[in-house]
Enzyme design. Structure first.
Site, mmCIF file in Angstrom:
data_model
loop_
_atom_site.group_PDB
_atom_site.id
_atom_site.type_symbol
_atom_site.label_atom_id
_atom_site.label_comp_id
_atom_site.label_asym_id
_atom_site.label_seq_id
_atom_site.Cartn_x
_atom_site.Cartn_y
_atom_site.Cartn_z
ATOM 1 N N GLU A 68 -33.631 -17.414 -115.020
ATOM 2 C CA GLU A 68 -33.629 -15.963 -114.797
ATOM 3 C C GLU A 68 -34.330 -15.752 -113.474
ATOM 4 O O GLU A 68 -35.546 -15.814 -113.368
ATOM 5 C CB GLU A 68 -34.347 -15.249 -115.947
ATOM 6 C CG GLU A 68 -33.996 -13.770 -116.051
ATOM 7 C CD GLU A 68 -34.945 -12.879 -115.286
ATOM 8 O OE1 GLU A 68 -34.618 -12.552 -114.122
ATOM 9 O OE2 GLU A 68 -35.985 -12.517 -115.832
ATOM 10 N N CYS A 95 -37.939 -7.777 -111.807
ATOM 11 C CA CYS A 95 -36.695 -8.466 -111.446
ATOM 12 C C CYS A 95 -35.489 -7.574 -111.674
ATOM 13 O O CYS A 95 -34.499 -7.671 -110.939
ATOM 14 C CB CYS A 95 -36.554 -9.771 -112.225
ATOM 15 S SG CYS A 95 -36.619 -9.572 -114.014
#
Length: 504
Positions: free
Chosen positions: A249, A283
């Site tokens: 990720e 993010c």
């Protein structure tokens, strides 16, 4: 190879020993705690202990594991204020934001424990006409030991997306938190030990980049990493030597699209929260905004007014805190200056808003699409806002990014239609980042944002392997898989196949 450094701890404390490092308060530079640097031998030893613990943990029933995980959730819940204090001390984020992060993590932990048997348990599947004499089942079994390398920006919520789901699936976990938030990692492992005191099912290894590299090379059965795209590539390279599968990720450059019929007040509020909360260190935070030309001026005016009410600081009343990683301020400044040098304008903030520790909100307009402020992950409290002719142009510009993590769309009529056209792992319609808080939805990206999924049924299966079993349930009608197969059997097979599939 280069070690998996995600940054260098701040310059405010001195190491008490060469085999230890300090975690620092990003606001003051004061030492929050001192933690050991686990070398290769220490990491390997932790993985070996995890292998033994995994045999016990995987041997429990889903219900037994749920009892332990629910007990852990109870400990976290009762001590949630303390956890928020630890997070605030190491990240600088406001206490209320830290507490919200913990609440979301608890939701994922309990969902994973509750839903694991339904998602992973043994199920019968159709055998098909050719194999009607067999019964077929599939189940998802734990891999064994999972390594988790966590980030510093959401040091509870993000790693728990891997830890909770891996544990619920029956794996043991070795957790290496960011070198900026080792105290948060230690807190989580300590509270787990209260729920599971007799077996090291969840273990902690702290250290810098070399410790993360050692975990990658330790022979764990899977490695889950959250961090920058550049470091993610190093993780993959280190894991390749042992053919260790990875979940990555990585970074994002998420866009928020505003259609002509959008609720502008809601869109402005979402853009500001998506871009500025957690000091922009998210993010799946909003970094780009594309607004239909029919409402662009009104959107920018409202965004400018609302952004003026948001302040970064270290006091309890500040809505956003300091930058956690000391080097990030220089990145933000470089992006802002590039945008302005290339013809952009700052309608809120600007270069003077970028301090060494604190960055005040900055909103940029008229920024060229090839500016690094648009193409690279800024990871700070900034937004670029661009005018588009229509949502077709907005989608095209959104999808031009090499990243593909999250996105948001504000539109009363066409929200779902537009969302499906965006190349991203997750999209929120008429909200922002909502997908992260829904445990049943998978979380992950495409392109340079990584691959694999945490959360939801996909997140549970991510830490398992599929086990298929075919069991004969009646005498064979025809000897197919045998050297005794006859020409008559072949003719029957081809005739049946022709009748069933030959019409097309």
């Amino acid at each position: 190879m280069t070690t998996l450094e995600t940054g260098t701890p701040g310059t405010g404390g001195t190491h008490s020993a060469p085999d230890a490092f300090d975690s620092l308060d990003p606001a003051t530079g004061e030492v929050v705690g001192t933690h050991p640097i686990a070398d290769t031998a220490a990491v390997d030893a932790a993985v070996a202990r995890a292998r033994e613990a995994a045999q016990w943990w995987s041997g429990l029933t889903f219900a037994q594991r749920r009892t332990h995980l629910d007990a852990w959730a109870g400990v976290i819940t009762r001590r949630i204020a303390q956890l928020a204090d630890v997070m605030r001390a190491e990240t600088g984020k406001p206490h209320s934001d830290a507490q919200l992060e913990a609440v979301m993590a608890i939701g994922h932990l309990t969902w994973a424990a509750k839903n694991a048997p339904k998602v992973l348990g043994r199920k019968r599947v159709p055998s098909g006409m050719d194999m009607i004499d067999h019964a077929a089942t599939v189940e998802y079994l734990p891999l064994g030991v999972v390594g988790v390398i966590g980030p510093w920006n959401y040091p509870v919520f993000t790693p728990m997306g891997s830890i909770a789901y891996a544990l619920a699936a029956g794996n043991a976990v070795v957790f290496k938190p960011s070198e900026f938030t080792p105290g948060v990692g230690a807190w989580l492992v300590d509270t787990f030990t209260q729920a599971v005191p007799d077996h090291p099912v969840l273990q902690l290894v702290t250290g810098l980049g070399a410790t993360g590299e050692a975990l990658c090379r330790s022979g764990v059965d899977k490695l889950a990493f959250t961090g920058s795209t550049a470091t993610g590539k190093k993780v993959m390279a280190a894991c390749a030597d042992t053919l260790t599968p990875v979940v990555i990720e990585a970074g994002g450059k998420d866009a928020l699209l505003v259609d002509a019929d959008a609720d502008l007040d809601a869109a402005v509020d979402a853009a500001l929260w998506g871009g500025m909360s957690n000091a922009g260190q998210t993010c799946v935070g909003t970094e780009r905004v594309y607004v239909h030309e029919g409402v662009y001026d009104a959107f920018v005016a409202r965004l400018t007014d609302l952004a003026a009410t948001i302040r970064a600081g270290t006091d309890p009343d500040a809505q956003i805190g300091p930058m956690t990683m000391p080097t990030q301020s220089a990145v933000v400044r470089r992006h802002v200056l590039d945008a302005l040098d290339r013809g952009g304008r700052a309608v809120v903030g600007g270069p003077d808003s970028v301090g060494e520790k604190l960055i005040q909100p900055t909103v940029l307009v008229d920024v060229p699409e090839d500016s690094i402020a648009v193409t690279e992950e800024t990871f700070g409290p900034t937004l670029t806002v661009a005018k588009v002719r229509d949502m077709d142009e907005a989608v095209r510009l959104t999808n031009a990014s090499r990243y593909g993590l999250g996105a948001a769309v504000f539109s009363k009529r066409r929200g779902m239609e537009i969302a499906r056209r965006i190349r991203s792992g997750m999209t929120a319609v008429n909200s922002v980042i909502a997908f992260a808080a829904i445990p049943s939805l998978p979380f992950g990206g495409v392109g340079q944002s990584g691959f694999g999924r945490i959360h939801g049924p996909d997140g549970l299966r991510e830490f398992t392997f599929a086990k298929s079993v075919a069991r004969r349930r009646m005498p064979a009608l025809m000897a197919i898989t045998s050297f005794t197969r006859t020409a008559k059997t072949d003719k029957i097979l081809t005739t049946l196949t022709t009748l069933r599939h030959g019409r097309g």
